[in-house]
Design a protein around this motif. Sequence first.
Motif, PDB file in Angstrom:
ATOM      1  N   ARG A 513     -10.959   3.444   6.404  1.00 11.97           N
ATOM      2  CA  ARG A 513     -11.666   2.759   5.319  1.00 11.97           C
ATOM      3  C   ARG A 513     -11.921   1.313   5.699  1.00 11.97           C
ATOM      4  NH1 ARG A 513      -8.629   4.803  -0.200  1.00 11.97           N
ATOM      5  NH2 ARG A 513      -7.986   6.810   0.635  1.00 11.97           N
ATOM      6  N   ARG A 514     -13.097   0.860   5.345  1.00  9.87           N
ATOM      7  CA  ARG A 514     -13.391  -0.541   5.573  1.00  9.87           C
ATOM      8  C   ARG A 514     -12.525  -1.417   4.683  1.00  9.87           C
ATOM      9  NH1 ARG A 514     -19.068  -2.640   3.764  1.00  9.87           N
ATOM     10  NH2 ARG A 514     -17.892  -2.786   1.820  1.00  9.87           N
ATOM     11  N   ARG A 515     -12.203  -0.867   3.497  1.00  7.87           N
ATOM     12  CA  ARG A 515     -11.365  -1.610   2.563  1.00  7.87           C
ATOM     13  C   ARG A 515     -10.369  -0.642   1.951  1.00  7.87           C
ATOM     14  NH1 ARG A 515     -14.833  -2.414  -0.800  1.00  7.87           N
ATOM     15  NH2 ARG A 515     -14.083  -0.946  -2.349  1.00  7.87           N
ATOM     16  N   GLY A 516      -9.421  -0.175   2.773  1.00 13.70           N
ATOM     17  CA  GLY A 516      -8.438   0.752   2.273  1.00 13.70           C
ATOM     18  C   GLY A 516      -7.302   0.046   1.585  1.00 13.70           C
ATOM     19  N   PRO A 517      -6.355   0.785   1.027  1.00 16.75           N
ATOM     20  CA  PRO A 517      -5.194   0.160   0.409  1.00 16.75           C
ATOM     21  C   PRO A 517      -4.383  -0.596   1.455  1.00 16.75           C
ATOM     22  CG  PRO A 517      -4.902   2.543   0.585  1.00 16.75           C
ATOM     23  CD  PRO A 517      -6.313   2.252   0.964  1.00 16.75           C
ATOM     24  N   GLY A 518      -4.141  -1.854   1.217  1.00 18.78           N
ATOM     25  CA  GLY A 518      -3.467  -2.697   2.200  1.00 18.78           C
ATOM     26  C   GLY A 518      -1.986  -2.405   2.309  1.00 18.78           C
ATOM     27  N   LEU A 523      10.222  -7.827  -0.015  1.00 25.86           N
ATOM     28  CA  LEU A 523      11.626  -8.070   0.308  1.00 25.86           C
ATOM     29  C   LEU A 523      12.481  -6.949  -0.242  1.00 25.86           C
ATOM     30  CD1 LEU A 523      11.990 -11.896  -0.364  1.00 25.86           C
ATOM     31  CD2 LEU A 523      11.896 -10.736   1.851  1.00 25.86           C
ATOM     32  N   SER A 524      13.372  -6.408   0.572  1.00 22.25           N
ATOM     33  CA  SER A 524      14.305  -5.397   0.103  1.00 22.25           C
ATOM     34  C   SER A 524      15.474  -6.064  -0.595  1.00 22.25           C
ATOM     35  CB  SER A 524      14.799  -4.555   1.285  1.00 22.25           C
ATOM     36  OG  SER A 524      15.589  -5.360   2.151  1.00 22.25           O
ATOM     37  N   ASN A 525      16.376  -5.224  -1.151  1.00 22.22           N
ATOM     38  CA  ASN A 525      17.545  -5.784  -1.850  1.00 22.22           C
ATOM     39  C   ASN A 525      18.407  -6.636  -0.933  1.00 22.22           C
ATOM     40  OD1 ASN A 525      16.778  -4.563  -4.191  1.00 22.22           O
ATOM     41  ND2 ASN A 525      17.954  -2.691  -3.800  1.00 22.22           N
ATOM     42  N   GLY A 526      18.444  -6.280   0.336  1.00 20.73           N
ATOM     43  CA  GLY A 526      19.263  -7.047   1.265  1.00 20.73           C
ATOM     44  C   GLY A 526      18.600  -8.291   1.798  1.00 20.73           C
ATOM     45  N   GLY A 527      17.337  -8.516   1.375  1.00 21.43           N
ATOM     46  CA  GLY A 527      16.651  -9.720   1.812  1.00 21.43           C
ATOM     47  C   GLY A 527      15.790  -9.528   3.047  1.00 21.43           C
ATOM     48  N   SER A 528      15.844  -8.328   3.689  1.00 14.28           N
ATOM     49  CA  SER A 528      15.047  -8.105   4.874  1.00 14.28           C
ATOM     50  C   SER A 528      13.595  -7.836   4.504  1.00 14.28           C
ATOM     51  CB  SER A 528      15.603  -6.919   5.666  1.00 14.28           C
ATOM     52  OG  SER A 528      15.573  -5.749   4.868  1.00 14.28           O
ATOM     53  N   VAL A 529      12.711  -8.167   5.435  1.00  9.16           N
ATOM     54  CA  VAL A 529      11.281  -7.978   5.196  1.00  9.16           C
ATOM     55  C   VAL A 529      10.897  -6.544   5.532  1.00  9.16           C
ATOM     56  CG1 VAL A 529       8.975  -8.726   5.863  1.00  9.16           C
ATOM     57  CG2 VAL A 529      10.814 -10.400   5.654  1.00  9.16           C
ATOM     58  N   GLN A 530      10.196  -5.901   4.622  1.00  9.76           N
ATOM     59  CA  GLN A 530       9.729  -4.538   4.843  1.00  9.76           C
ATOM     60  C   GLN A 530       8.242  -4.477   4.552  1.00  9.76           C
ATOM     61  OE1 GLN A 530      12.114  -2.086   2.276  1.00  9.76           O
ATOM     62  NE2 GLN A 530      13.806  -2.004   3.717  1.00  9.76           N
ATOM     63  N   VAL A 531       7.583  -3.487   5.117  1.00  9.35           N
ATOM     64  CA  VAL A 531       6.158  -3.285   4.879  1.00  9.35           C
ATOM     65  C   VAL A 531       5.981  -2.091   3.952  1.00  9.35           C
ATOM     66  CG1 VAL A 531       3.935  -2.791   5.941  1.00  9.35           C
ATOM     67  CG2 VAL A 531       5.569  -4.258   7.107  1.00  9.35           C
ATOM     68  N   GLU A 532       5.227  -2.285   2.901  1.00  6.87           N
ATOM     69  CA  GLU A 532       5.012  -1.221   1.921  1.00  6.87           C
ATOM     70  C   GLU A 532       4.223  -0.088   2.570  1.00  6.87           C
ATOM     71  OE1 GLU A 532       3.652  -0.989  -2.724  1.00  6.87           O
ATOM     72  OE2 GLU A 532       2.528  -2.283  -1.374  1.00  6.87           O
ATOM     73  N   CYS A 533       4.641   1.157   2.326  1.00  2.53           N
ATOM     74  CA  CYS A 533       4.004   2.306   2.960  1.00  2.53           C
ATOM     75  C   CYS A 533       2.598   2.511   2.409  1.00  2.53           C
ATOM     76  CB  CYS A 533       4.847   3.560   2.764  1.00  2.53           C
ATOM     77  SG  CYS A 533       4.810   4.206   1.084  1.00  2.53           S
ATOM     78  N   GLN A 534       1.771   3.229   3.178  1.00  2.00           N
ATOM     79  CA  GLN A 534       0.388   3.467   2.780  1.00  2.00           C
ATOM     80  C   GLN A 534       0.310   4.227   1.462  1.00  2.00           C
ATOM     81  OE1 GLN A 534      -2.266   2.290   3.923  1.00  2.00           O
ATOM     82  NE2 GLN A 534      -2.410   2.231   6.144  1.00  2.00           N
ATOM     83  N   LEU A 535       1.235   5.166   1.235  1.00  2.00           N
ATOM     84  CA  LEU A 535       1.170   5.975   0.019  1.00  2.00           C
ATOM     85  C   LEU A 535       1.402   5.114  -1.218  1.00  2.00           C
ATOM     86  CD1 LEU A 535       0.764   8.937  -0.781  1.00  2.00           C
ATOM     87  CD2 LEU A 535       3.234   9.170  -0.882  1.00  2.00           C
ATOM     88  N   ALA A 537       0.997   1.864  -1.399  1.00  3.07           N
ATOM     89  CA  ALA A 537      -0.150   0.964  -1.517  1.00  3.07           C
ATOM     90  C   ALA A 537      -1.360   1.702  -2.078  1.00  3.07           C
ATOM     91  CB  ALA A 537      -0.475   0.364  -0.155  1.00  3.07           C
ATOM     92  N   GLY A 538      -1.515   2.956  -1.663  1.00  2.00           N
ATOM     93  CA  GLY A 538      -2.627   3.750  -2.198  1.00  2.00           C
ATOM     94  C   GLY A 538      -2.484   3.997  -3.682  1.00  2.00           C
ATOM     95  N   ALA A 539      -1.252   4.261  -4.131  1.00  2.80           N
ATOM     96  CA  ALA A 539      -1.027   4.446  -5.567  1.00  2.80           C
ATOM     97  C   ALA A 539      -1.331   3.167  -6.329  1.00  2.80           C
ATOM     98  CB  ALA A 539       0.417   4.880  -5.821  1.00  2.80           C
ATOM     99  N   ARG A 540      -0.977   2.034  -5.737  1.00  2.00           N
ATOM    100  CA  ARG A 540      -1.282   0.748  -6.373  1.00  2.00           C
ATOM    101  C   ARG A 540      -2.794   0.557  -6.458  1.00  2.00           C
ATOM    102  NH1 ARG A 540       2.300  -3.090  -6.856  1.00  2.00           N
ATOM    103  NH2 ARG A 540       3.566  -2.223  -5.166  1.00  2.00           N
ATOM    104  N   GLU A 541      -3.499   0.925  -5.390  1.00  2.00           N
ATOM    105  CA  GLU A 541      -4.960   0.820  -5.385  1.00  2.00           C
ATOM    106  C   GLU A 541      -5.578   1.747  -6.425  1.00  2.00           C
ATOM    107  OE1 GLU A 541      -8.463  -0.850  -3.387  1.00  2.00           O
ATOM    108  OE2 GLU A 541      -6.343  -1.363  -3.493  1.00  2.00           O
TER     109      GLU A 541
END
Length: 751
Positions: A513-518, A523-535, A537-541
């Motif tokens: 997609r030219r403009r797919g769900p990003g 931040l997780s509970n432990g403070g580490s940086v995580q990347v939100e999964c495509q699924l 993000a797609g639900a958010r979109e």
Amino acid sequence: MFRDTQGRLLNTLRHDVPASLVVFLVAVPLSLGIALASGAPLASGLIAAVVGGVVAGALGGSAVQVSGPAAGLSLVVVDLVQTYGWRATCMITLLAGAVQLALGVLKAARAALVVSPAVIHGMLAAVGVVIALAQLHVVLGGSPQKSAVANLIELPGQLADVHGHKVMAGLLTIGVLALWTRLPRRIRAVPAPLAALLAAAVTAWAFDWNVTRIDLSSSGVQWAFPVLPQGDWHLVVAAVLLVALLAGCESLLCCVAVDGKHQGRRADLDQELTGQGVANMVSGALGGLPVAGVIVRSTANVVAGARTRCSAILHGVWVLVFALGFGWSIALIPMEALAALLVFIGVQMVNLGHIRKVHGHGEVPVYVVTMVTVILLGLAEGVLAGIGLAVLLALRRLTWVTVLKRDGRDGRLHVTVSGSLTFLGVPRLTRELRTIAAGTPVDLDLNIDFMDNAAFDTLHSWRLDHERTGGTVDIDELHDEWYALAASGARPRPAKKSLPVEPDRWWLPWDQRRRGPGRRTVLSNGGSVQVECQLTAGAREYHRRTAPLVRPIFTELARKQQPSHLFITCADSRIVPSLITASGPGDLFTVRNIGNLVPRRGAEPRDDSVVAAIEYATQVLGVRTITVCGHSGCGAMAGLLSAGVRAGSLPGLRRWLRHGHHSLAAFIETEGDRLHSGALDVLCRVNVQQQLENLRTYRKVDEQVRAGKLELVGLFFDIATARVHLVPPLRATPSVKMSGGGVLAGEEWGA
């Protein structure tokens, strides 16, 4: 005909008579309390209850709504009684009924629903606060003041000078009302208002409390025909229209709400407004309060099992019998207990459920402004203020423009403009576009449903300037081509689409997609940086873009599903049933598994999941078609061709593929030992035919197919060419026509 009459009579005796008694027990104390809060003769409340039950019940458009004196109108009546007197107030009620009758005849009931529910709920909440503050003084042994503010100011002094027995009667009433819902169900069969007043009356009589008694005889002055109000006729006309519109809106909103609580005939709103008009004319002529549909009594009527309008009519008859034969018993009720009932009702009118609803639609300001203005200035002023604010907010929403900017992976800036582009949105649009750096390549998506000339000039001028400075602008219009038509000099279509197409290219895979769900950084509970999964993000979109568009469809589907097809296909991620069949929500009852297999009846290993879906689809949902859809390059069929070698390390898959042995046998029978490059796809088609045969091993399915009530269809999706082919069954049935001979024959569709 005699049997029909007898059946209706039995239905009335079984359901409507008991329901009418329940509503009657609720109506008597509430009618007396509303008359007290309205500053009217107490008998007027009973008159309105009788007329609302008999006249509005007989002539109205709802089978289960119950009408009578409404607490929401008490502030209007108080003001009218103080200004014009009681007999003139009755004339205003009569004239308001005539206005309602005219509006009902002119089929204007739907127009009354244009008033925002936030205004109505805010008004009722304010009325509840005003009633509670006024009647709290009575509970404390004093007298209510002329305004809510005055009642609030005088309350501390009233609390300091409480009257023992009177306060105890009021507190006992409130205590019973508060605790009644927690008692056993059999006890709660007695309505809480009746139980509370009985408890207060019996206790006051038993202990000889010094309380104020209700004197119904002195409140019911000798009847005389209403007289015309004296004073400025403009104000009189305004009062008539106010009573007519408020009572009408409350009745119609109650009617709509009650329709959602029962399964019977839906209400005719115009007929309901006509019935309310006649009832108000009769009530005014007889010396009663204004009549409106009341949600408390109507809900009690539905919960008690009412089926027809007989329940509402009979409840009015019971009130009349009580007033004529047992009116003396009302004198036993302490006035403080009746006032405490009104305090409790007033508090309940501030409904938290209504606040949550209007908050969900962004209408809390309308609710608050209406409520505060009614309390401080008056009911008419508050309603006008609420309606005015609601109109302003609606105009703001219609002209609100959102501009979202996001950097793409290809170095281009993606800008999405959403809303209605009018001259009111030009300042915001201009401000956002000026922040784009010169020379930037821009993909501009116009997700708009209207564009006027001012907005077009602004957008077009910016585009020319941006391209002149070395940038590029690629404009993509997701709905109607407002910009393209204006730029070409053509006349844009003036009408908006009722349901615009989905603004995203949802059929593309995420990574194309030219403009797919990003992918968002969180931040997780432990403070580490995580990347939100495509699924996720797609639900958010989906919630941001698609849900508002499809919500009307799913609202209709929420009550019941009625699919016409059972669609059995492979679990392969490349098969999208709704895409290849151009179907929508509610059309397909879908079953997916490895190899789109249908286990034969009694086959091992047992798999009841597919069988359960077939049984439910054919015997409960009543589908007319069962489709088995295979596809090219199926991994399950490749496993069969390899004699299970490819599934060697997957024991569950090996067991499941046993259900495909009949397909493999049919393939060997037709193809012999010749294995060629296209053998896999041939087996995939043969497998579709075999699964159609497997469906016939179920007796119910076979019977429906032979009777012509059920059709079996085979489809084959060629992934490489994106074409769908029709696969004929191995044997013809009354409901399936052969379209050609041989395994590969059949009708096909494609580009």
